[in-house]
Write a protein that holds these residues in place. Structure first.
Motif, mmCIF file in Angstrom:
data_model
loop_
_atom_site.group_PDB
_atom_site.id
_atom_site.type_symbol
_atom_site.label_atom_id
_atom_site.label_comp_id
_atom_site.label_asym_id
_atom_site.label_seq_id
_atom_site.Cartn_x
_atom_site.Cartn_y
_atom_site.Cartn_z
ATOM 1 N N LEU A 197 -29.594 -31.727 8.444
ATOM 2 C CA LEU A 197 -30.431 -31.024 7.462
ATOM 3 C C LEU A 197 -30.790 -31.896 6.255
ATOM 4 N N PRO A 198 -29.853 -32.683 5.691
ATOM 5 C CA PRO A 198 -30.233 -33.571 4.574
ATOM 6 C C PRO A 198 -31.325 -34.567 4.963
ATOM 7 N N VAL A 199 -31.221 -35.129 6.170
ATOM 8 C CA VAL A 199 -32.245 -36.067 6.667
ATOM 9 C C VAL A 199 -33.582 -35.357 6.783
ATOM 10 N N ALA A 200 -33.540 -34.120 7.268
ATOM 11 C CA ALA A 200 -34.762 -33.341 7.461
ATOM 12 C C ALA A 200 -35.506 -33.131 6.144
ATOM 13 N N PHE A 201 -34.770 -32.810 5.082
ATOM 14 C CA PHE A 201 -35.405 -32.585 3.783
ATOM 15 C C PHE A 201 -35.989 -33.877 3.204
ATOM 16 N N LYS A 202 -35.333 -35.011 3.465
ATOM 17 C CA LYS A 202 -35.872 -36.302 3.007
ATOM 18 C C LYS A 202 -37.190 -36.627 3.706
ATOM 19 N N LEU A 203 -37.268 -36.287 4.987
ATOM 20 C CA LEU A 203 -38.460 -36.607 5.783
ATOM 21 C C LEU A 203 -39.700 -35.834 5.333
ATOM 22 N N ILE A 204 -39.500 -34.655 4.728
ATOM 23 C CA ILE A 204 -40.642 -33.830 4.308
ATOM 24 C C ILE A 204 -41.576 -34.616 3.395
ATOM 25 N N PHE A 205 -40.983 -35.433 2.518
ATOM 26 C CA PHE A 205 -41.779 -36.116 1.500
ATOM 27 C C PHE A 205 -42.015 -37.596 1.827
ATOM 28 N N SER A 206 -41.693 -37.992 3.067
ATOM 29 C CA SER A 206 -41.913 -39.386 3.456
ATOM 30 C C SER A 206 -43.387 -39.613 3.787
ATOM 31 N N ASP A 207 -43.813 -40.872 3.761
ATOM 32 C CA ASP A 207 -45.201 -41.213 4.070
ATOM 33 C C ASP A 207 -45.471 -41.051 5.561
ATOM 34 N N ASN A 208 -46.676 -40.598 5.880
ATOM 35 C CA ASN A 208 -47.068 -40.408 7.274
ATOM 36 C C ASN A 208 -48.110 -41.445 7.671
ATOM 37 N N ASP A 209 -47.867 -42.138 8.763
ATOM 38 C CA ASP A 209 -48.842 -43.128 9.210
ATOM 39 C C ASP A 209 -49.161 -42.986 10.697
ATOM 40 N N GLY A 210 -48.829 -41.835 11.262
ATOM 41 C CA GLY A 210 -49.081 -41.631 12.683
ATOM 42 C C GLY A 210 -50.406 -40.937 12.932
ATOM 43 N N HIS A 211 -50.649 -40.599 14.193
ATOM 44 C CA HIS A 211 -51.874 -39.900 14.577
ATOM 45 C C HIS A 211 -51.718 -38.417 14.240
ATOM 46 N N GLY A 212 -52.807 -37.811 13.799
ATOM 47 C CA GLY A 212 -52.773 -36.393 13.475
ATOM 48 C C GLY A 212 -53.888 -36.024 12.517
ATOM 49 N N ASP A 213 -53.968 -34.754 12.178
ATOM 50 C CA ASP A 213 -55.033 -34.266 11.296
ATOM 51 C C ASP A 213 -54.575 -34.121 9.846
ATOM 52 N N ILE A 214 -53.296 -33.759 9.638
ATOM 53 C CA ILE A 214 -52.780 -33.491 8.288
ATOM 54 C C ILE A 214 -51.393 -34.100 8.134
ATOM 55 N N SER A 215 -50.917 -34.240 6.895
ATOM 56 C CA SER A 215 -49.587 -34.809 6.653
ATOM 57 C C SER A 215 -48.499 -33.865 7.165
ATOM 58 N N SER A 216 -47.283 -34.394 7.342
ATOM 59 C CA SER A 216 -46.155 -33.566 7.778
ATOM 60 C C SER A 216 -45.860 -32.473 6.754
ATOM 61 N N PHE A 217 -46.007 -32.817 5.465
ATOM 62 C CA PHE A 217 -45.787 -31.827 4.413
ATOM 63 C C PHE A 217 -46.833 -30.724 4.504
ATOM 64 N N ALA A 218 -48.088 -31.096 4.759
ATOM 65 C CA ALA A 218 -49.151 -30.096 4.903
ATOM 66 C C ALA A 218 -48.918 -29.218 6.125
ATOM 67 N N ALA A 219 -48.413 -29.823 7.210
ATOM 68 C CA ALA A 219 -48.107 -29.052 8.420
ATOM 69 C C ALA A 219 -46.988 -28.056 8.147
ATOM 70 N N LEU A 220 -45.949 -28.511 7.411
ATOM 71 C CA LEU A 220 -44.845 -27.616 7.045
ATOM 72 C C LEU A 220 -45.351 -26.509 6.122
ATOM 73 N N ALA A 221 -46.197 -26.890 5.147
ATOM 74 C CA ALA A 221 -46.752 -25.905 4.206
ATOM 75 C C ALA A 221 -47.584 -24.863 4.945
ATOM 76 N N THR A 222 -48.351 -25.314 5.949
ATOM 77 C CA THR A 222 -49.158 -24.378 6.742
ATOM 78 C C THR A 222 -48.261 -23.442 7.544
ATOM 79 N N ALA A 223 -47.204 -24.014 8.161
ATOM 80 C CA ALA A 223 -46.255 -23.186 8.922
ATOM 81 C C ALA A 223 -45.531 -22.213 8.000
ATOM 82 N N LEU A 224 -45.117 -22.704 6.811
ATOM 83 C CA LEU A 224 -44.449 -21.827 5.843
ATOM 84 C C LEU A 224 -45.410 -20.769 5.312
#
Length: 444
Positions: free
Chosen positions: A40-67
């Protein structure tokens, strides 16, 4: 009508589905080595990490949309409804559903990235319908179709529209005397202005509103609980005791059995955090990442924030103030808990929170329904789906509260079943990806 839908609801949410739902979470928790605690601590750190992969939106935006889609009326109205019908013990079973649901949500996130694809417009498409077909094989396409149809039904008639709009209209009507019809029309117009912009428009709104509304609600709830701090320990004892023994009738509360506490707690927990439902991986698939495990960990935090934090605060606010023994139910019950501390400002604050929670849920589910529709019919007719969705939002204030929650439970169950089957069938893939990822990190 009410009797028939209640019978269907009891049939769908009987022991088989509850066992499958929690059992899937228990199995994944065991095979993944308590990942929801240890990582869980690793998971929370990853929320705000930089995204450089393929996709339409950032991981934070994806989490925000899911939330945005999960943190809704389930956190305010759903918790109140569960406690009112199942007693304080229902809150304990919401915790159980959430704890094991975190492992389920993790697996959904992993598979969402692993098996996502792109539609004809070049946008990411993912979720259970895609990991069923691409992971389990084309022979399982009927299962994927069942999920997609159920997803559209949930979007148009369940969590996505009616439950949210009814909560907004009843709350604004209770607080300010506003007409449900006018509120419904205004909501429909606002929703139309956003959802026709697609995932980028929805995620931008979610990124701005979700963190603000969560912090505002958490601080307000903590204030209600701390004012009644002398009831905290007795309430904890009451919740645990009521989870395993019948709750006697108190005041306007008619009493409840353990069976009701388990059923309402788990069903409302799933309604709130959507673990096992298969909705969150539709948003997770759009994240800019090439690591399925990282998105799985980020997805997992959604259940923790939604149920372990926000639902618990709602439940404790209702219980420590003693409002659960009165005659109110739904949003007015939670409002009464807040107004007992803040007076008129409590009613206004909770109404404000509920409107934001429910509005963002409508936006999130418009995207989920759209992706399910696209899987079945392609992108040609997406505009028609959006128009129908907006019309459903406009009609949402005309149904009775009890019927709405029963309908939502039914279509939720229909959506969960194919997704849970897929999670169990593809669990070896999740386990392999997890071991490979963490072995690679340990070598580094």
């Amino acid at each position: 009508m009410l009797a028939i839908t209640q019978f269907i609801d009891d049939l769908i949410w009987g022991p088989p589905l509850l066992i499958l739902l929690v059992g899937t979470g228990i199995y994944l928790t065991s095979r993944l080595g308590l990942i929801q605690i240890l990582k869980l601590p690793v998971a929370f750190k990853l929320i705000f990490s930089d995204n450089d992969g393929h996709g339409d939106i950032s991981s934070f935006a994806a989490l925000a949309t899911a939330l945005a889609a999960t943190v809704g009326t389930g956190n305010i109205v759903g918790v109140a409804t569960a406690i009112k019908s199942g007693g304080p013990g229902a809150l304990f079973w919401m915790w159980v559903a959430a704890f094991f649901g975190m492992a389920t949500k993790y697996a959904e996130g992993v598979l969402a990235i692993k098996y996502r694809t792109r539609d004809a417009n070049g946008y990411i498409s993912g979720g259970p319908m895609y990991y069923i077909v691409n992971g389990m094989g084309q022979q399982w396409k009927p299962l994927a179709i069942l999920f997609a149809i159920s997803g559209i039904l949930v979007s148009l008639f369940g969590i996505g529209t009616f439950a949210q709009v009814n909560s907004i209209t009843s709350s604004l009507g209770h607080s300010f005397g506003l007409s449900p019809q006018i509120v419904g029309i205004v909501l429909a117009v606002l929703v139309a202005m956003i959802i026709f912009g697609g995932i980028h428009s929805i995620s931008k709104v979610a990124e701005k509103i979700v963190p603000f509304m969560a912090i505002f609600y958490i601080l307000s709830s903590l204030a209600v609980i701390f004012v009644n701090y002398h009831h905290i320990i007795p309430v904890i004892v009451l919740v645990i005791k009521s989870a395993f023994t019948p709750t006697a009738a108190i005041g306007g509360f008619t009493g409840s059995l353990v069976k009701e506490a388990i059923q309402k707690g788990i069903a409302r927990g799933v309604f709130s955090n959507e673990s096992g439902l298969g909705s969150a991986p539709i948003a997770a698939a759009a994240a800019k990442t090439n690591e399925p495990v990282e998105q799985g960990l980020i997805s997992m935090t959604g259940t923790f924030i939604d149920t372990i934090i926000i639902c618990t605060l709602t439940g404790f606010s209702i219980l420590v103030t003693g409002q659960w023994t009165g005659n109110l139910e739904g949003a007015p019950l939670t409002q009464s808990a807040f107004s007992s501390v803040f007076g008129y400002f409590g009613t206004f604050g909770l109404t404000f929170s509920l409107v934001l929670f429910a509005f963002t849920t409508i936006l999130g589910w418009s995207y989920y329904g759209e992706r399910c529709f696209e899987f079945l019919f392609g992108i040609t007719y997406l505009t028609y789906f959006r128009v129908v969705f907006v019309l459903m939002v406009g009609l949402g204030g005309f149904l009775k509260l009890e019927l709405i929650w029963i309908l939502a439970d039914i279509v939720n169950g229909l959506m969960a079943l194919p997704n849970l089957i897929a999670l169990l069938a593809l669990s070896p893939v999740v386990i392999f990806e997890t071991k490979q990822y963490f072995n690679k990190r340990s070598v580094k």
